[in-house]
Design a protein around this motif. Structure first.
Motif, PDB file in Angstrom:
ATOM      1  N   ASN A 122       0.802  -1.222   0.000  1.00 32.78           N
ATOM      2  CA  ASN A 122       0.000   0.000   0.000  1.00 32.78           C
ATOM      3  C   ASN A 122       0.836   1.275   0.000  1.00 32.78           C
ATOM      4  O   ASN A 122       0.318   2.360   0.279  1.00 32.78           O
ATOM      5  N   CYS A 155       2.827   4.411  -1.669  1.00 33.44           N
ATOM      6  CA  CYS A 155       2.762   5.252  -2.857  1.00 33.44           C
ATOM      7  C   CYS A 155       4.127   5.912  -2.976  1.00 33.44           C
ATOM      8  O   CYS A 155       4.491   6.741  -2.134  1.00 33.44           O
ATOM      9  N   GLY A 158      -1.413  -3.212  -3.358  1.00 31.58           N
ATOM     10  CA  GLY A 158      -1.800  -1.808  -3.291  1.00 31.58           C
ATOM     11  C   GLY A 158      -0.691  -0.825  -3.574  1.00 31.58           C
ATOM     12  O   GLY A 158      -0.791   0.348  -3.202  1.00 31.58           O
ATOM     13  N   THR A 186       1.474   1.874  -5.460  1.00 35.62           N
ATOM     14  CA  THR A 186       1.348   2.872  -6.520  1.00 35.62           C
ATOM     15  C   THR A 186       2.709   3.499  -6.768  1.00 35.62           C
ATOM     16  O   THR A 186       3.379   3.926  -5.828  1.00 35.62           O
ATOM     17  N   VAL A 237       4.723   6.435  -8.972  1.00 31.39           N
ATOM     18  CA  VAL A 237       4.718   7.620  -9.832  1.00 31.39           C
ATOM     19  C   VAL A 237       6.145   7.802 -10.326  1.00 31.39           C
ATOM     20  O   VAL A 237       7.083   7.839  -9.523  1.00 31.39           O
ATOM     21  N   ASN A 246      -0.645  -5.960  -9.134  1.00 30.99           N
ATOM     22  CA  ASN A 246      -0.772  -5.163  -7.905  1.00 30.99           C
ATOM     23  C   ASN A 246       0.079  -3.895  -7.893  1.00 30.99           C
ATOM     24  O   ASN A 246       0.224  -3.265  -6.845  1.00 30.99           O
ATOM     25  N   VAL A 247       0.675  -3.526  -9.027  1.00 30.38           N
ATOM     26  CA  VAL A 247       1.436  -2.279  -9.105  1.00 30.38           C
ATOM     27  C   VAL A 247       0.745  -1.340 -10.081  1.00 30.38           C
ATOM     28  O   VAL A 247       0.614  -1.645 -11.263  1.00 30.38           O
ATOM     29  N   GLU A 248       0.290  -0.216  -9.566  1.00 32.17           N
ATOM     30  CA  GLU A 248      -0.327   0.805 -10.421  1.00 32.17           C
ATOM     31  C   GLU A 248       0.736   1.846 -10.764  1.00 32.17           C
ATOM     32  O   GLU A 248       1.366   2.411  -9.874  1.00 32.17           O
ATOM     33  N   VAL A 249       0.945   2.062 -12.049  1.00 31.02           N
ATOM     34  CA  VAL A 249       2.000   2.962 -12.506  1.00 31.02           C
ATOM     35  C   VAL A 249       1.386   4.248 -13.061  1.00 31.02           C
ATOM     36  O   VAL A 249       0.514   4.204 -13.930  1.00 31.02           O
ATOM     37  N   ILE A 250       1.857   5.381 -12.540  1.00 26.60           N
ATOM     38  CA  ILE A 250       1.466   6.689 -13.062  1.00 26.60           C
ATOM     39  C   ILE A 250       2.691   7.296 -13.720  1.00 26.60           C
ATOM     40  O   ILE A 250       3.682   7.630 -13.063  1.00 26.60           O
ATOM     41  N   CYS A 308       3.678  11.415  -1.629  1.00 27.23           N
ATOM     42  CA  CYS A 308       4.192  10.046  -1.621  1.00 27.23           C
ATOM     43  C   CYS A 308       5.020   9.781  -0.364  1.00 27.23           C
ATOM     44  O   CYS A 308       5.608  10.690   0.217  1.00 27.23           O
TER      45      CYS A 308
END
Length: 254
Positions: A94, A96, A117, A119, A121, A136-140, A167
């Protein structure tokens, strides 16, 4: 020690041991004036035995030329792998996190296991490509002008996006670390974006192999008082470690 040859031999032996030296320390050590020491350093630099810096000298050229990311990824690869693997262990579920540009952070991304969870950036295209298929890795991916030599974006658009993020950690790659001047990179626009990243994170962790110490790039990112931790390899000098720790920076050697 007033003999010219003895002084020069002492300076060379000391700089080989420490990697860098300061004029003030040499004045105290040799009991001579700063004018004498500066003349000694100029003499030794003219014979290509050292490089003069502001307030001292170093064994290696402190000024960095810009190199393409494809070339840099092959340099000190084993050390970068160890640094990246350790840094990856600091990421929690989780989280960021922010990941800046560079080849050491690319090794970090390769070692980053999927955490629930998570994230990320990032300004770096090579980092985004490493992570885009991880579950499970959200990339911005930040947007802006693509800097081809570093495969990363820079500019006002990327900087403005960061205003909306907060972050937990920034994993920052640099081109140079100078205990007097601070952290630098070879590109001014990249340095400005890195400053914004520091402002958008609660903790800044610098990933740098030992070859980066005593070096300076064109663009200053920040002073050492703006970072919390440096992860590096065992080739860093004990003198540099002591100096950094006295400045309040946590140094992790892998």
């Amino acid at each position: 020690m007033s003999n010219l040859l003895e002084r020069h031999q002492h300076i060379i032996e000391l700089i080989k041991k420490e990697g860098s030296i300061k004029v003030t320390d040499l004045c105290t050590d040799l009991n001579v004036s700063s004018v004498t020491i500066r003349k000694d350093l100029q003499f030794l630099e003219d014979r290509k035995l050292l490089f003069r810096t502001h307030g001292g000298a170093t064994l290696t050229n402190p000024y960095i030329a810009d190199r393409h990311v494809d070339e840099k990824v092959t340099l000190q690869a084993n050390e970068k792998q160890r640094v990246g693997a350790y840094a990856a262990s600091l990421v929690e579920p989780n989280d960021c996190i922010l990941i800046a540009s560079g080849t050491t952070v690319q090794f970090f991304a390769r070692n980053l296991l999927a955490k629930e969870g998570l994230t990320v950036v990032t300004s770096a295209l090579n980092v985004a490509l490493e992570l885009m298929n991880r579950d499970n890795v959200e990339v911005i991916q930040l947007g802006g002008l693509m800097r081809k030599t570093s495969a990363s974006v820079t500019g006002i658009y990327a900087e403005s996006i960061l205003q909306d993020f907060s972050c937990s950690k920034l994993f920052l790659g640099v081109d140079g670390i100078d205990t007097d001047f601070g952290l630098t990179t070879s590109n001014m626009m990249e340095a400005l974006l890195n400053k914004k990243m520091i402002g958008a994170s609660q903790k800044t962790i610098v990933l740098a192999d030992s070859s980066k110490f005593g070096k300076r790039g064109f663009g200053k990112i920040c002073g050492l008082d703006d970072i919390e931790q440096i992860i590096t390899d065992s080739n860093i000098s004990a003198h540099t470690v002591k100096t950094l720790e006295e400045m309040g920076v946590e140094v992790t050697i892998v």
